[in-house]
Design a protein around this motif. Structure first.
Motif, PDB file in Angstrom:
ATOM      1  N   ALA C 310       0.812  -1.213   0.000  1.00  0.00           N
ATOM      2  CA  ALA C 310       0.000   0.000   0.000  1.00  0.00           C
ATOM      3  C   ALA C 310       0.848   1.267   0.000  1.00  0.00           C
ATOM      4  CB  ALA C 310      -0.925  -0.004   1.218  1.00  0.00           C
ATOM      5  N   HIS C 311       2.174   1.096  -0.052  1.00  0.00           N
ATOM      6  CA  HIS C 311       3.067   2.252  -0.004  1.00  0.00           C
ATOM      7  C   HIS C 311       3.586   2.664  -1.375  1.00  0.00           C
ATOM      8  CE1 HIS C 311       3.145   1.633   4.328  1.00  0.00           C
ATOM      9  NE2 HIS C 311       3.783   2.758   4.451  1.00  0.00           N
ATOM     10  N   LYS C 312       3.047   2.058  -2.408  1.00  0.00           N
ATOM     11  CA  LYS C 312       3.536   2.375  -3.758  1.00  0.00           C
ATOM     12  C   LYS C 312       5.049   2.172  -3.867  1.00  0.00           C
ATOM     13  CE  LYS C 312      -0.225   5.536  -4.807  1.00  0.00           C
ATOM     14  NZ  LYS C 312      -0.957   5.328  -3.547  1.00  0.00           N
ATOM     15  N   CYS C 313       5.508   1.114  -3.219  1.00  0.00           N
ATOM     16  CA  CYS C 313       6.933   0.784  -3.322  1.00  0.00           C
ATOM     17  C   CYS C 313       7.239   0.404  -4.760  1.00  0.00           C
ATOM     18  CB  CYS C 313       7.268  -0.412  -2.433  1.00  0.00           C
ATOM     19  SG  CYS C 313       7.060  -0.094  -0.692  1.00  0.00           S
ATOM     20  N   ARG C 314       8.489   0.536  -5.091  1.00  0.00           N
ATOM     21  CA  ARG C 314       8.909   0.091  -6.426  1.00  0.00           C
ATOM     22  C   ARG C 314       8.810  -1.430  -6.521  1.00  0.00           C
ATOM     23  NH1 ARG C 314       9.333  -1.243 -10.531  1.00  0.00           N
ATOM     24  NH2 ARG C 314      10.635  -0.715 -12.303  1.00  0.00           N
ATOM     25  N   TYR C 315       9.053  -2.100  -5.416  1.00  0.00           N
ATOM     26  CA  TYR C 315       9.017  -3.567  -5.436  1.00  0.00           C
ATOM     27  C   TYR C 315       8.730  -4.072  -4.028  1.00  0.00           C
ATOM     28  CZ  TYR C 315      10.511  -8.366  -6.427  1.00  0.00           C
ATOM     29  OH  TYR C 315      10.564  -9.730  -6.584  1.00  0.00           O
ATOM     30  N   VAL C 316       7.833  -5.036  -3.945  1.00  0.00           N
ATOM     31  CA  VAL C 316       7.569  -5.713  -2.667  1.00  0.00           C
ATOM     32  C   VAL C 316       7.511  -7.202  -2.956  1.00  0.00           C
ATOM     33  CG1 VAL C 316       5.989  -6.013  -0.717  1.00  0.00           C
ATOM     34  CG2 VAL C 316       6.174  -3.778  -1.823  1.00  0.00           C
ATOM     35  N   ALA C 317       8.170  -8.004  -2.145  1.00  0.00           N
ATOM     36  CA  ALA C 317       8.089  -9.452  -2.352  1.00  0.00           C
ATOM     37  C   ALA C 317       8.294 -10.169  -1.029  1.00  0.00           C
ATOM     38  CB  ALA C 317       9.141  -9.906  -3.367  1.00  0.00           C
ATOM     39  N   THR C 318       7.747 -11.376  -0.979  1.00  0.00           N
ATOM     40  CA  THR C 318       8.040 -12.275   0.133  1.00  0.00           C
ATOM     41  C   THR C 318       8.937 -13.380  -0.400  1.00  0.00           C
ATOM     42  OG1 THR C 318       6.156 -13.719  -0.312  1.00  0.00           O
ATOM     43  CG2 THR C 318       5.783 -11.823   1.152  1.00  0.00           C
ATOM     44  N   ALA C 319       9.772 -13.925   0.477  1.00  0.00           N
ATOM     45  CA  ALA C 319      10.695 -14.968   0.026  1.00  0.00           C
ATOM     46  C   ALA C 319      11.002 -15.886   1.200  1.00  0.00           C
ATOM     47  CB  ALA C 319      11.978 -14.355  -0.528  1.00  0.00           C
ATOM     48  N   SER C 320      11.599 -17.013   0.865  1.00  0.00           N
ATOM     49  CA  SER C 320      11.935 -18.009   1.889  1.00  0.00           C
ATOM     50  C   SER C 320      13.186 -18.748   1.459  1.00  0.00           C
ATOM     51  CB  SER C 320      10.775 -18.997   2.050  1.00  0.00           C
ATOM     52  OG  SER C 320      11.199 -20.127   2.791  1.00  0.00           O
ATOM     53  N   THR C 321      14.017 -19.078   2.414  1.00  0.00           N
ATOM     54  CA  THR C 321      15.201 -19.877   2.082  1.00  0.00           C
ATOM     55  C   THR C 321      14.820 -21.303   1.703  1.00  0.00           C
ATOM     56  OG1 THR C 321      15.472 -20.213   4.447  1.00  0.00           O
ATOM     57  CG2 THR C 321      16.945 -18.639   3.404  1.00  0.00           C
ATOM     58  N   GLY C 322      13.563 -21.660   1.908  1.00  0.00           N
ATOM     59  CA  GLY C 322      13.103 -22.960   1.415  1.00  0.00           C
ATOM     60  C   GLY C 322      13.054 -22.996  -0.111  1.00  0.00           C
ATOM     61  N   TYR C 323      13.019 -21.827  -0.731  1.00  0.00           N
ATOM     62  CA  TYR C 323      12.950 -21.733  -2.196  1.00  0.00           C
ATOM     63  C   TYR C 323      13.994 -20.727  -2.662  1.00  0.00           C
ATOM     64  CZ  TYR C 323       8.885 -24.657  -1.961  1.00  0.00           C
ATOM     65  OH  TYR C 323       8.069 -25.731  -1.741  1.00  0.00           O
ATOM     66  N   GLY C 341      13.511   3.165  -6.504  1.00  0.00           N
ATOM     67  CA  GLY C 341      12.561   3.528  -5.466  1.00  0.00           C
ATOM     68  C   GLY C 341      12.706   2.578  -4.298  1.00  0.00           C
ATOM     69  N   PHE C 342      11.750   2.653  -3.388  1.00  0.00           N
ATOM     70  CA  PHE C 342      11.839   1.804  -2.199  1.00  0.00           C
ATOM     71  C   PHE C 342      11.565   0.360  -2.584  1.00  0.00           C
ATOM     72  CE2 PHE C 342      10.776   0.183   2.040  1.00  0.00           C
ATOM     73  CZ  PHE C 342      11.769   0.790   2.778  1.00  0.00           C
ATOM     74  N   SER C 343      12.445  -0.513  -2.146  1.00  0.00           N
ATOM     75  CA  SER C 343      12.368  -1.911  -2.541  1.00  0.00           C
ATOM     76  C   SER C 343      12.335  -2.743  -1.267  1.00  0.00           C
ATOM     77  CB  SER C 343      13.609  -2.237  -3.379  1.00  0.00           C
ATOM     78  OG  SER C 343      13.595  -3.572  -3.766  1.00  0.00           O
ATOM     79  N   TYR C 344      11.265  -3.503  -1.112  1.00  0.00           N
ATOM     80  CA  TYR C 344      11.041  -4.191   0.162  1.00  0.00           C
ATOM     81  C   TYR C 344      10.970  -5.704  -0.050  1.00  0.00           C
ATOM     82  CZ  TYR C 344       8.952  -5.570   4.570  1.00  0.00           C
ATOM     83  OH  TYR C 344       8.712  -6.180   5.776  1.00  0.00           O
ATOM     84  N   LEU C 345      11.876  -6.404   0.577  1.00  0.00           N
ATOM     85  CA  LEU C 345      11.895  -7.864   0.463  1.00  0.00           C
ATOM     86  C   LEU C 345      11.716  -8.451   1.859  1.00  0.00           C
ATOM     87  CD1 LEU C 345      12.303 -10.307  -1.384  1.00  0.00           C
ATOM     88  CD2 LEU C 345      14.756 -10.077  -1.054  1.00  0.00           C
ATOM     89  N   HIS C 346      10.682  -9.235   2.007  1.00  0.00           N
ATOM     90  CA  HIS C 346      10.336  -9.812   3.322  1.00  0.00           C
ATOM     91  C   HIS C 346      10.694 -11.299   3.292  1.00  0.00           C
ATOM     92  CE1 HIS C 346       7.874  -9.380   7.055  1.00  0.00           C
ATOM     93  NE2 HIS C 346       7.816 -10.702   6.926  1.00  0.00           N
ATOM     94  N   ILE C 347      11.721 -11.677   4.032  1.00  0.00           N
ATOM     95  CA  ILE C 347      12.163 -13.078   3.998  1.00  0.00           C
ATOM     96  C   ILE C 347      11.776 -13.758   5.308  1.00  0.00           C
ATOM     97  CG2 ILE C 347      14.089 -14.646   3.648  1.00  0.00           C
ATOM     98  CD1 ILE C 347      15.584 -12.446   2.236  1.00  0.00           C
TER      99      ILE C 347
END
Lengths: 405, 412, 469
Positions: C310-323, C341-347
């Motif tokens: 909802a922040h209009k980030c340039r990129y948002v993703a979820t990730a896991s070391t399982g993949y 821009g703001f780039s957010y990666l949620h691991i």
């Protein structure tokens, strides 16, 4: 001797004067968040940038915590930075504020001083700045709009000095200075550029892939070299503070040579030559206090005044020397030291005078809280009471100047 | 005096696996591989294909010189070991050269077992154990019109097929009552025998040779029958090459006696492959199981022991395996595929032949003719003694599919 | 030694037994399929037999003709038809039915991975077959410089250390790294007593101001023209979602060109496993203990990555070391986006110590957290919307996940039902967002230096989504 510059003259309030001081110091980054009575200061800055008068990255951020945090990052990357805040803003900023001197980050932040909530209050007072006096920032209090403008370039010169490497708060009173309008002389940009010279911000610590290092590793813990290293850092900060006394004087002198305006760097002694009693003041109240001193002198009373400009580092020796010959001292504060229940400046002066062989009676006066005016008449009362103190009347206090206004 | 931290006597599957296992743990320790052969390593199993001409002699080599360079191993051909002195930690070669070692692997393999048949030593006969043997047989085959093969084991039958396909009139003499004894039951063997008969091979089962004479080969059988042929191949099995260990103190029974980690009775000496007498998986008793899978497994364990690899596991025992191609057809067996006593055998005889041998809910053997199955999967089910009670009906009905399922579930 | 290889993976839970893989293989190979799908133990379940391209291949070892060999470059066990004598011994060496007799030609046949582009994987409509590039990743990044000291004092099995080391290998030296208070600096990345633990500029921001400090750094480097520096955080969930959220939100709103990696271990693991805003419902923590009156956390976790969309980030993703392939592709895109821009990666990062997972089971827990939809994998940009990078369909029940983790040991059936309901709710919402998203063509440009064309990688799973929905 350098040519003395006489720049353009404008009429402006203290916030604009601060904005001009910042503008002339060419910071790379200005981070802002509005708060009364600082708001117009950041608006001036924004307008300067919008008009192309000032070449700085303007960061309108989501709060004062972030204001100081982005400046931390910027300084570690190599930027010269500026901001300003007040009261609750300073309180919200406190977490990064606390670590700024420990990181030895040279930066300048104006405090447009204000009484702090609660009771809810948006008017002048120095409670905000006085509350953070022990943190490790250099604190300089200005008396006039011109002094605000001139002190900001001086503050950069001090902050970035290799013997100092400390952040500086240039403080001016909310309401009286922030909104009060006066004649102000703008130095030429070339004068300020020559005065400041090359920017020196991150020679000691930086976040640069070309100079990789860890900034602020965990330090201390029982055993090992940690605690001694921690002591070394703490003593280094004390040393920076001590050196700053000298550097502040040098910087003021240098500024004076270039502009013709010689501001007292640490303390100003006003009509102290043969004074029997002395007032001690800080900030914009000093103008009214000087009027009261003049009036008393006209009435034959030998009274003088010591204005504290540099409160941190505290110029204890200079203060002791200046006050060593008087018979009584009245210290006027615009904030309260809770617990001691007196003025904080009073407390500090008291401590400074312990070095003297004689004990000089002193009294604490507290006035100007919550935007209240400390008038010449108030100071007349202070002068009277201080003379009575010199005459042997018991000290009592503190005296709350605006209690019955 | 040449010296090697690891000295490997032999150059086939067991020795090559030992080399690999050692190098996984110790990349630098000096190593030498001695072989009585003149070639680079090859597998005796390939020889029938050299005889048939399907594979050229130079095409069957398992490793090239670069392999030995890369693995920091000195490969010494024409180096027949003739004696071992474990006290001096020294192996003496036929040339008189003496190799010192810290750890020794005996992987000298097996040589054809020549039966004590009257007159045999006076005639020219062939065996099939080395590339030179294969080349010799192939050359002889070209000028011969008929051949007699003693022994209907794998080597004998492969050779018989090669010879028959080359147009020779071929006779095979076998003491047992069916071909490939031990690997297949009589019903499976019958199908194989029928194929040979159909291709004109004369199978003399339950017959012993009483005399051989020459120079024109003449084989007299115990029933008085006489076979005349241009060429004689003796393929009556192999025996471990242990003669060079005489006097060394190394315990030798039918082969070199080893424990569960392929150690001989003498410190610093291991044995693996066809020369080693390890255990049989099913019975746990000492056995000679001279097939590639056991050589590979034993060689690996021995190599791990020599290099001190802590991941070493005990030898689980050898499992007989036979993958046999004849006249384009397929016969496969694993485990106790021919067992009859105390087991449940489920046989399918319409069309292809299949024989599943179970002990309770566990597979112990499997054989088929004309119906390929995953020999390795069945081997795992046997070795791991997988309980099939949950899926026994499915397994008996569709063993390949069910076996694949079980292994897929086990190892994803 | 040390080489790793890409491989075809089979996920039984996704296979519907359609057999398209076998058809495709037969067509491409003009013979018997090298992969076989067989019925599983339960009705409607399936298993497979296919060459695993073993590291210690018995088929090769038992081959008497030298016809089989493992390729040191791509790991494929190759079969040389000209050397093979059809003895079938290799079939005795294989425990998986991976090399089997093709009855038509009476020769063995085995998978050769179609030169790195397996036909079976391409046609698999459910995602049960995947060509896993973990091997390539291992080889490529194993050769890159590890930017942390070898002796970081993470707990045994620490997933966060894995993330740190992998991420920084990928990002490289031209970076500035913020590691706010938590396990990441706690294990020594910023060092102790004047010594650093990292080879790039690294610092402790405050727990509360990571994104702000990074904003200042990035702005100044942009100002002086050093725009190629990756300015990034490896931050925990507490500093990101709780007390530092204002800074994250503000930086995202301003579009600061920062790579913000949140390593989410669902609480304050470094300070002794206290609850955070991302601690899931029901979870034991040291401040949501289990006793007679309290059975773990009584509130649901906030969905931080979804908040970031909802922040209009340039990129948002979820990730896991399982993949890891997915993680690496997202890192590529996240790095690239951080210059714009703001780039957010949620691991997601299960913590063996704080969650009570055996250290050897952490990656399995990572996988199951994804496979159960507890931590769905997706990515979002303003231009392309949200798309799943791992199918949320045919997910395992949440019980399969929570049973792996000690901090959920006490859960009652009601609590489990609550968690399942919340997971389903969340996936349903994400699916709505994915369904409303435009097709991803041209949504991303290929990251510089990426080994695979991102466009090709992107369209394939998206097609699967459309086919399924």
């Amino acid at each position: 001797m350098n040519k003395v510059s006489t720049g353009k003259v404008i009429v402006c309030d203290g916030n604009e004067a601060a904005a001009w001081g910042a503008c002339l110091s060419r910071p790379d980054m200005v981070a802002v968040y509005p708060i009364t009575p600082q708001s117009s200061l950041v608006e001036y800055l924004a307008q300067f940038i919008a008009d192309g008068r000032m070449d700085a990255d303007l960061m309108d951020v989501e709060g004062e915590h972030t204001v100081l945090s982005v400046l931390h990052g910027a300084v570690l990357a190599g930027a010269r930075t500026y901001s300003a805040t007040s009261a609750q803003g300073l309180a919200f900023m406190f977490e990064p504020y606390f670590r700024t001197p420990g990181l030895r980050l040279p930066m300048v932040v104006s405090l447009v001083t204000r009484d702090a909530v609660s009771p809810t209050c948006v008017w002048g007072g120095q409670q905000d700045a006085m509350t953070v006096k022990e943190v490790g920032w250099i604190h300089m209090y200005c008396e006039t709009q011109q002094e605000i403008l001139d002190t900001i370039p001086i503050a950069y010169k001090v902050a970035e000095h290799p013997d100092v490497m400390l952040p500086v708060n240039v403080n001016h009173d909310g309401n009286y200075l922030s909104y009060g309008v006066a004649r102000v002389e703008l130095p030429d940009q070339s004068v300020v550029d020559a005065f400041l010279g090359e920017k020196q911000v991150n020679w000691h610590a930086c976040l640069d892939p070309e100079r990789p290092m860890a900034v602020d590793p965990l330090t201390g813990g029982a055993g090992g070299i940690g605690p001694s290293m921690f002591v070394k850092y703490r003593k280094g900060l004390c040393s920076g503070m001590s050196e700053a006394l000298r550097v502040i004087e040098e910087a003021h002198a240098d500024w004076g040579k270039r502009t013709g305006r010689y501001w007292s760097p640490l303390i100003e002694e006003y009509r102290m030559e043969d004074a029997e009693v002395a007032l001690v003041t800080i900030g914009s109240m000093t103008g009214a206090a000087k009027d009261a001193v003049d009036a008393a002198r006209d009435g034959g009373k030998k009274v003088g005044l010591v204005k504290i400009k540099t409160f941190r580092p505290f110029p204890a020796a200079r203060i002791a020397q200046a006050l060593s010959k008087v018979k009584a001292i009245g210290v006027v504060d615009r904030s309260v030291n809770f617990g001691w229940n007196c003025g904080p400046v009073y407390q500090e002066v008291l401590a400074a005078l312990y070095a003297l062989p004689v004990r000089i009676p002193m009294m604490s006066f507290i006035g100007g809280l919550a935007g209240a005016d400390i008038t010449v008449e108030h100071f007349d009362g202070v002068v009277d009471r201080t003379f009575r103190l010199a005459g042997g009347e018991m000290a009592a206090g503190p005296v709350w100047l605006n209690e019955n206004d | 005096m040449p010296e090697a931290k690891y000295l490997l006597v032999g150059s086939s599957h067991a020795a090559l696996e030992a080399l690999r296992a050692i190098r996984l743990v110790d990349p630098d320790g000096s190593m030498a591989m001695l072989t009585r052969d003149e070639r680079l390593p090859y597998s005796p199993t390939i020889l029938p294909y050299v005889v048939s001409g399907r594979s050229g002699s130079d095409q069957v080599l398992l490793r090239d010189p670069a392999f030995f360079t890369a693995n920091n191993c000195t490969y010494v051909p024409n180096a027949q070991a003739v004696s071992l002195d474990p006290k001096a930690k020294a192996v003496t070669l036929a040339s008189g050269e003496v190799w010192r070692y810290q750890s020794l692997l005996i992987a000298s393999g097996a040589a054809p077992a020549i039966p004590p048949v009257k007159g045999l030593d006076g005639v020219k006969y062939h065996v099939l154990r080395t590339l030179a043997d294969a080349e010799g047989l192939r050359a002889a085959m070209g000028s011969a019109k008929s051949a007699v093969v003693l022994g209907a084991g794998l080597v004998g039958l492969h050779a018989a097929e090669n010879l028959a396909e080359a147009g020779l009139k071929v006779s095979v003499v076998e003491m047992q009552d069916h071909v490939l004894p031990g690997y297949f039951d009589a019903k499976a063997s019958t199908r194989i025998e029928d194929a040979f008969i159909k291709h004109g091979v004369d199978l003399k089962l339950k017959r012993k040779v009483v005399e051989v004479s020459g120079p024109a080969i003449r084989v007299t059988l115990d029933d008085g029958g006489v076979i005349e042929a241009d060429l004689l191949l003796v393929a009556t099995g192999v025996r471990p090459v242990t003669d060079w260990l005489a006097g060394s103190g190394i315990a030798v029974d039918k082969g070199v006696v080893v424990d569960e980690v392929m150690r001989t009775n003498v410190d610093g000496v291991w044995a693996a492959g066809d020369v080693a007498q390890a255990t049989d998986f099913a019975s746990g008793k000492p056995a000679l199981i001279g097939i590639i899978p056991t050589a590979v497994e034993q060689g690996k364990i021995a190599g791990q022991g020599m290099a001190g690899d802590s991941y070493r596991k005990d030898y689980a025992g050898g499992l007989p395996v036979n993958t046999y191609r004849f006249f384009g057809r397929v016969a496969l067996s694993i485990g106790r595929a021919a067992a009859t006593d105390g087991v449940e055998a489920v046989e399918t005889e319409s069309g292809a032949y299949r024989r599943l041998v179970l002990e309770g809910d566990r597979l112990v053997g499997y054989a088929s003719v004309d119906e390929p199955f995953d020999v390795g999967i069945m081997g795992e089910l046997i070795r791991r003694r997988v309980d099939l009670s949950e899926c026994k009906d499915a397994f008996l009905a569709r063993p390949v599919e069910t076996g694949r399922r079980l292994m897929s579930e086990q190892w994803r | 030694m040390g080489a790793a290889f890409d491989s075809i993976s089979f996920k039984a839970s996704l296979c519907d037994g359609c057999g398209d893989c076998m058809t495709a293989c037969s067509e491409v190979k003009q013979g018997a399929s090298r992969i076989s799908i067989v019925p599983g133990a339960k009705a409607g379940s399936f298993e497979t037999a296919i060459c695993r391209q073993c590291g210690d291949p018995k088929c090769v070892q038992v081959c008497p003709s030298g016809a089989l060999d493992k390729d040191g470059g791509n790991g494929v066990i190759g079969w040389d038809a000209s050397k093979c004598v059809d003895c079938l011994l290799c079939t005795a060496g294989c425990s998986y039915g991976g090399i089997a007799v093709d009855p038509k030609v009476a020769r063995v046949a085995k998978c050769d991975q179609c030169d790195g582009d397996p036909a079976c994987v391409k046609v698999c409509p459910t995602g049960a077959l995947e060509f896993r590039k973990a091997g390539s990743i291992f080889n490529e990044y194993g050769a890159k410089e590890d930017l942390f000291v070898p002796g970081l004092s993470g707990c045994q099995g620490c997933n966060s250390e894995l993330i740190m080391r992998h991420a920084m290998r990928k990002i490289g030296r031209n970076s500035v790294l913020a590691t706010p208070p938590g396990c990441i600096p706690g294990m020594g990345s910023v060092g102790y007593n004047g010594k650093t633990g990292t080879k790039v500029p690294v610092f402790h921001p405050l727990l509360t101001n990571t994104a702000s400090m990074l904003s200042g750094i990035r702005r100044y480097y942009d100002r002086i023209g050093r725009k190629d520096i990756v300015v990034m955080a490896l931050a925990g969930d507490g500093g990101t979602s709780d007390c530092g959220f204002h800074a994250v939100s503000g930086a995202a709103e301003r579009g600061e060109k920062v790579l913000y990696v949140c390593v989410d271990n669902e609480g304050y693991m470094n300070t002794g496993m206290q609850r955070s805003g991302t601690t899931p419902y029901g979870s034991w923590t040291s401040t949501t203990p289990v006793g007679e009156h309290m059975k773990g956390k009584t509130q649901d976790a906030k969905n931080l990555p979804l908040i970031m969309t909802a922040h209009k980030c340039r990129y948002v993703a979820t990730a896991s070391t399982g993949y890891m392939e997915d993680l690496y592709e997202k890192l590529d895109r996240a790095i690239e986006a951080s210059f714009e821009g703001f780039s957010y990666l949620h691991i997601y990062s299960p913590c063996p110590t704080g969650w009570r997972i055996p250290s050897s089971k952490v990656i399995e827990a990572c996988r199951m957290s994804v496979d159960s939809n507890f931590n769905p994998l997706w990515e979002y940009t303003n231009r392309s919307g949200l798309r799943f990078t791992h199918s949320p369909d045919n997910a395992y029940p949440i019980t399969e996940y929570v049973k792996m983790i000690g901090k959920y040991r006490h859960l009652s059936p009601d609590q489990l039902a609550h968690i399942q309901a919340k997971v389903d709710e969340q996936v349903a919402l994400l699916k709505l967002m994915a369904a409303e998203s435009p097709p991803p063509q041209a949504a991303h440009r290929a990251p510089a230096g990426s080994s695979t064309p991102a466009g090709a990688e992107l369209t394939q799973p998206a097609r699967r989504e459309i086919a399924r929905n």
